[in-house]
Scaffold this motif. Structure first.
Motif, PDB file in Angstrom:
ATOM      1  N   LEU A  83       1.257  -1.230   0.080  1.00 52.26           N
ATOM      2  CA  LEU A  83      -0.303  -0.044  -0.280  1.00 52.26           C
ATOM      3  C   LEU A  83       0.744   0.772  -0.075  1.00 52.26           C
ATOM      4  N   ALA A  84       1.680   1.306   0.738  1.00 57.07           N
ATOM      5  CA  ALA A  84       2.864   2.133   0.928  1.00 57.07           C
ATOM      6  C   ALA A  84       3.166   2.481  -0.782  1.00 57.07           C
ATOM      7  N   ALA A  85       3.353   1.456  -1.384  1.00 52.86           N
ATOM      8  CA  ALA A  85       3.904   1.795  -2.850  1.00 52.86           C
ATOM      9  C   ALA A  85       2.780   1.909  -3.774  1.00 52.86           C
ATOM     10  N   ILE A  86       1.547   2.220  -3.326  1.00 52.35           N
ATOM     11  CA  ILE A  86       0.748   2.572  -3.824  1.00 52.35           C
ATOM     12  C   ILE A  86       1.191   4.178  -3.883  1.00 52.35           C
ATOM     13  N   GLY A  87       0.972   4.149  -2.370  1.00 57.05           N
ATOM     14  CA  GLY A  87       1.049   6.043  -2.331  1.00 57.05           C
ATOM     15  C   GLY A  87       1.944   6.380  -2.410  1.00 57.05           C
ATOM     16  N   ARG A  88       3.162   5.987  -2.856  1.00 55.35           N
ATOM     17  CA  ARG A  88       4.411   7.009  -3.406  1.00 55.35           C
ATOM     18  C   ARG A  88       3.934   7.863  -5.061  1.00 55.35           C
ATOM     19  N   GLY A  89       2.729   6.799  -5.504  1.00 54.32           N
ATOM     20  CA  GLY A  89       2.989   7.107  -6.969  1.00 54.32           C
ATOM     21  C   GLY A  89       1.803   8.453  -7.168  1.00 54.32           C
ATOM     22  N   GLN A  90       0.795   8.196  -6.087  1.00 51.15           N
ATOM     23  CA  GLN A  90      -0.088   8.762  -5.897  1.00 51.15           C
ATOM     24  C   GLN A  90       0.482  10.011  -5.384  1.00 51.15           C
ATOM     25  N   LEU A  91       1.479  10.599  -4.877  1.00 55.48           N
ATOM     26  CA  LEU A  91       2.248  11.338  -4.067  1.00 55.48           C
ATOM     27  C   LEU A  91       2.547  12.432  -5.226  1.00 55.48           C
ATOM     28  N   ARG A  92       2.954  11.487  -6.251  1.00 57.24           N
ATOM     29  CA  ARG A  92       3.758  12.177  -7.496  1.00 57.24           C
ATOM     30  C   ARG A  92       2.934  13.094  -8.279  1.00 57.24           C
ATOM     31  N   VAL A  93       1.414  12.877  -8.304  1.00 57.19           N
ATOM     32  CA  VAL A  93       0.253  13.044  -8.969  1.00 57.19           C
ATOM     33  C   VAL A  93      -0.512  14.140  -7.966  1.00 57.19           C
ATOM     34  N   LEU A  94      -0.019  14.676  -7.135  1.00 55.98           N
ATOM     35  CA  LEU A  94      -1.378  15.451  -5.700  1.00 55.98           C
ATOM     36  C   LEU A  94      -1.391  16.655  -6.561  1.00 55.98           C
ATOM     37  N   GLU A  95      -0.476  17.879  -7.086  1.00 56.00           N
ATOM     38  CA  GLU A  95      -0.574  18.541  -7.276  1.00 56.00           C
ATOM     39  C   GLU A  95      -1.832  18.205  -8.728  1.00 56.00           C
ATOM     40  N   ASP A  96      -1.797  17.491  -9.120  1.00 56.22           N
ATOM     41  CA  ASP A  96      -2.399  17.585 -10.263  1.00 56.22           C
ATOM     42  C   ASP A  96      -4.191  16.995  -9.893  1.00 56.22           C
ATOM     43  N   ARG A  97      -3.680  16.484  -9.181  1.00 54.37           N
ATOM     44  CA  ARG A  97      -5.471  15.927  -8.313  1.00 54.37           C
ATOM     45  C   ARG A  97      -5.961  17.336  -7.820  1.00 54.37           C
ATOM     46  N   VAL A  98      -4.870  18.113  -7.466  1.00 52.05           N
ATOM     47  CA  VAL A  98      -5.888  19.299  -6.341  1.00 52.05           C
ATOM     48  C   VAL A  98      -6.293  20.393  -8.013  1.00 52.05           C
ATOM     49  N   ALA A  99      -5.761  20.479  -8.779  1.00 53.40           N
ATOM     50  CA  ALA A  99      -5.979  20.930 -10.380  1.00 53.40           C
ATOM     51  C   ALA A  99      -7.163  20.232 -10.838  1.00 53.40           C
ATOM     52  N   ALA A 100      -7.296  19.098 -10.513  1.00 52.80           N
ATOM     53  CA  ALA A 100      -8.795  19.108 -11.111  1.00 52.80           C
ATOM     54  C   ALA A 100      -9.858  18.815 -10.355  1.00 52.80           C
ATOM     55  N   ARG A 101      -9.615  19.001  -8.952  1.00 52.42           N
ATOM     56  CA  ARG A 101     -11.099  18.473  -8.544  1.00 52.42           C
ATOM     57  C   ARG A 101     -10.638  20.376  -8.228  1.00 52.42           C
ATOM     58  N   ARG A 102     -10.296  20.747  -8.066  1.00 52.62           N
ATOM     59  CA  ARG A 102     -10.610  22.949  -7.894  1.00 52.62           C
ATOM     60  C   ARG A 102     -11.103  23.079  -9.890  1.00 52.62           C
ATOM     61  N   ARG A 103     -11.455  22.363 -10.755  1.00 49.81           N
ATOM     62  CA  ARG A 103     -11.483  22.528 -11.648  1.00 49.81           C
ATOM     63  C   ARG A 103     -13.314  22.122 -12.356  1.00 49.81           C
ATOM     64  N   ASN A 104     -12.926  21.361 -11.357  1.00 52.12           N
ATOM     65  CA  ASN A 104     -14.607  20.709 -11.292  1.00 52.12           C
ATOM     66  C   ASN A 104     -15.485  22.201 -10.015  1.00 52.12           C
ATOM     67  N   HIS A 105     -14.691  22.100  -9.070  1.00 55.18           N
ATOM     68  CA  HIS A 105     -15.974  22.776  -8.797  1.00 55.18           C
ATOM     69  C   HIS A 105     -16.199  24.452  -9.102  1.00 55.18           C
ATOM     70  N   ASP A 106     -14.934  24.957 -10.183  1.00 59.49           N
ATOM     71  CA  ASP A 106     -14.943  25.821 -10.925  1.00 59.49           C
ATOM     72  C   ASP A 106     -16.379  25.542 -12.434  1.00 59.49           C
ATOM     73  N   PHE A 107     -16.551  24.456 -12.518  1.00 60.80           N
ATOM     74  CA  PHE A 107     -17.339  23.752 -13.691  1.00 60.80           C
ATOM     75  C   PHE A 107     -18.684  24.483 -12.313  1.00 60.80           C
ATOM     76  N   TYR A 108     -18.509  23.316 -11.875  1.00 62.54           N
ATOM     77  CA  TYR A 108     -19.818  23.554 -11.450  1.00 62.54           C
ATOM     78  C   TYR A 108     -20.748  24.989 -10.715  1.00 62.54           C
ATOM     79  N   VAL A 109     -20.256  26.186 -10.281  1.00 63.70           N
ATOM     80  CA  VAL A 109     -20.058  27.468  -9.868  1.00 63.70           C
ATOM     81  C   VAL A 109     -20.262  27.885 -11.497  1.00 63.70           C
ATOM     82  N   ARG A 110     -19.584  28.384 -12.350  1.00 57.82           N
ATOM     83  CA  ARG A 110     -20.303  28.291 -13.859  1.00 57.82           C
ATOM     84  C   ARG A 110     -21.728  28.076 -14.508  1.00 57.82           C
TER      85      ARG A 110
END
Length: 381
Positions: free
Chosen positions: A240-267
């Motif tokens: 599971l830590a191995a999965i976490g290492r890969g996920q941690l490398r895309v954290l900023e991408d995941r944040v950006a995607a969720r913020r885009r979702n929010h912005d879409f809903y707002v508009r």
């Protein structure tokens, strides 16, 4: 029928698979191993914490954190009322009693003024709590400076429950790293996941070292199996830590995607009356782990539950805002300060699908249903 849209489903890629393949190839499958060590080091660097310990869940991390700041049977712990029960259950594991603090409207998190008032009142009566657990809700940090200042005045340690807030910021720092101890969750619905797992961080090296001992059945440093205190089986597996290492490398991408979702809903819902999105407080970045809003039935034409059920009929998962802990039957006997704000947010609040793997068509389906509920009520149908 189109596929079901989930509230916040796991989002994995090829990076994670590579690390997992390495764990299998090396035969490190146990709850120890090089990926656990590396995940702890990389996570600590990511959040700016001196020390980190990978554990089996965020709940396990909070249980250890509370025990290691001295919470025991008969103590009281002040805690946010607008949260999931996992923020409170470990208080009861230790035989202590929660005291619930209401939210403020700028971030929906613990109200620093109410917290200060409660601490002052308890100081006067000689009943200071053993700790304060502040929860960072839905991807947004609480207003930590006044919370920490109030606790410092009375010598009360702060434990930060940042299970929902990885990737957010508070005045340039990472929530979870400003108190005595912080905890994070990597549950399957979180912004990054290890399927199940958590992390404990602290500037106190000895506290983290002790947490490691307790998490591995509290085995003493002896060749034979010797134990001088009660321990737990709380370590994270190397896979599971191995999965976490890969996920941690895309954290900023995941944040950006969720913020885009929010912005879409707002508009897309900007012209629909009665909808107000959870605000982004001025002190930091909201990850929008979940896009959360309130619905004013008088203006929208229907209440939150009518919208949720309409979404469910179209195979779209949505969720009410957390039911406050002081309203939960299991915690009904415990004290609270305030509660009206949290109750209102629960009564009117709804979490929309927010996963970083949602497609534009998915988001459009959600908006179409919300708009249709409003339109049908306006027509009286």
């Amino acid at each position: 029928m189109p596929p079901r849209i989930y509230l916040s489903s796991p989002h994995l890629g090829s990076l994670e698979r590579g690390f997992v393949d390495d764990a299998f190839a090396s035969n490190w499958i146990a709850p120890l191993g090089p990926h656990v060590d590396a995940f702890q080091e990389e996570f600590a660097r990511c959040v700016g914490a001196p020390h980190a310990l990978a554990l089996s869940s965020g709940t396990a991390a909070l249980h250890l954190a509370l025990q290691l700041v001295g919470v025991s049977a008969g103590d009281e712990v002040l805690v946010s009322t607008l949260t999931f029960s996992a923020s409170v259950n470990p208080i009861r594991y230790l035989g202590a009693s929660p005291v619930f603090i209401d939210s403020e409207r700028a971030s929906w998190n613990m109200d620093p003024t109410l917290l200060s008032e409660e601490l002052e009142a308890r100081a006067r009566s000689g009943r200071l709590p053993r700790a304060v657990v502040v929860v960072h809700l839905y991807g947004q940090c609480a207003d930590l400076e006044p919370i920490l200042a109030a606790c410092d005045r009375h010598g009360v340690p702060v434990v930060e429950d940042a299970a929902e807030a990885l990737g957010s910021t508070y005045k340039g720092r990472t929530p979870g790293t400003l108190g005595r101890v912080g905890i994070y969750s990597f549950n399957g619905n979180k912004i990054i996941t290890t399927s199940g797992g958590g992390m404990l961080v602290s500037p106190d090296e000895e506290l983290v070292r002790h947490a490691l001992k307790l998490a591995t059945q509290a085995r003493d440093p002896a060749a034979h199996y010797q134990h001088s205190e009660i321990g737990y089986n709380y370590r994270l597996s190397n896979v599971l830590a191995a999965i976490g290492r890969g996920q941690l490398r895309v954290l900023e991408d995941r944040v950006a995607a969720r913020r885009r979702n929010h912005d879409f809903y707002v508009r897309a819902l900007a012209e629909v009356p009665g909808i107000t999105f959870m605000p982004e407080a001025p002190w930091g970045r909201h990850t929008r782990w979940l896009t959360t809003l309130t619905i004013d039935p008088a203006r929208f034409g229907a209440n939150r539950e009518a919208v949720r059920l309409a979404l469910e009929r179209e195979d779209i998962e949505a969720r009410p805002v957390w039911k406050p802990m002081h309203l939960q039957p299991v915690f009904a006997a415990f004290e609270r300060r305030g509660g009206e704000v949290a109750e209102e947010l629960f009564q009117n609040g709804l979490c929309l699908p927010s996963g970083s793997n949602l497609t534009p068509d998915d988001l459009a389906r959600v908006v179409e249903v919300v708009r249709a509920v409003h339109a049908s009520r306006c027509r009286g149908t």
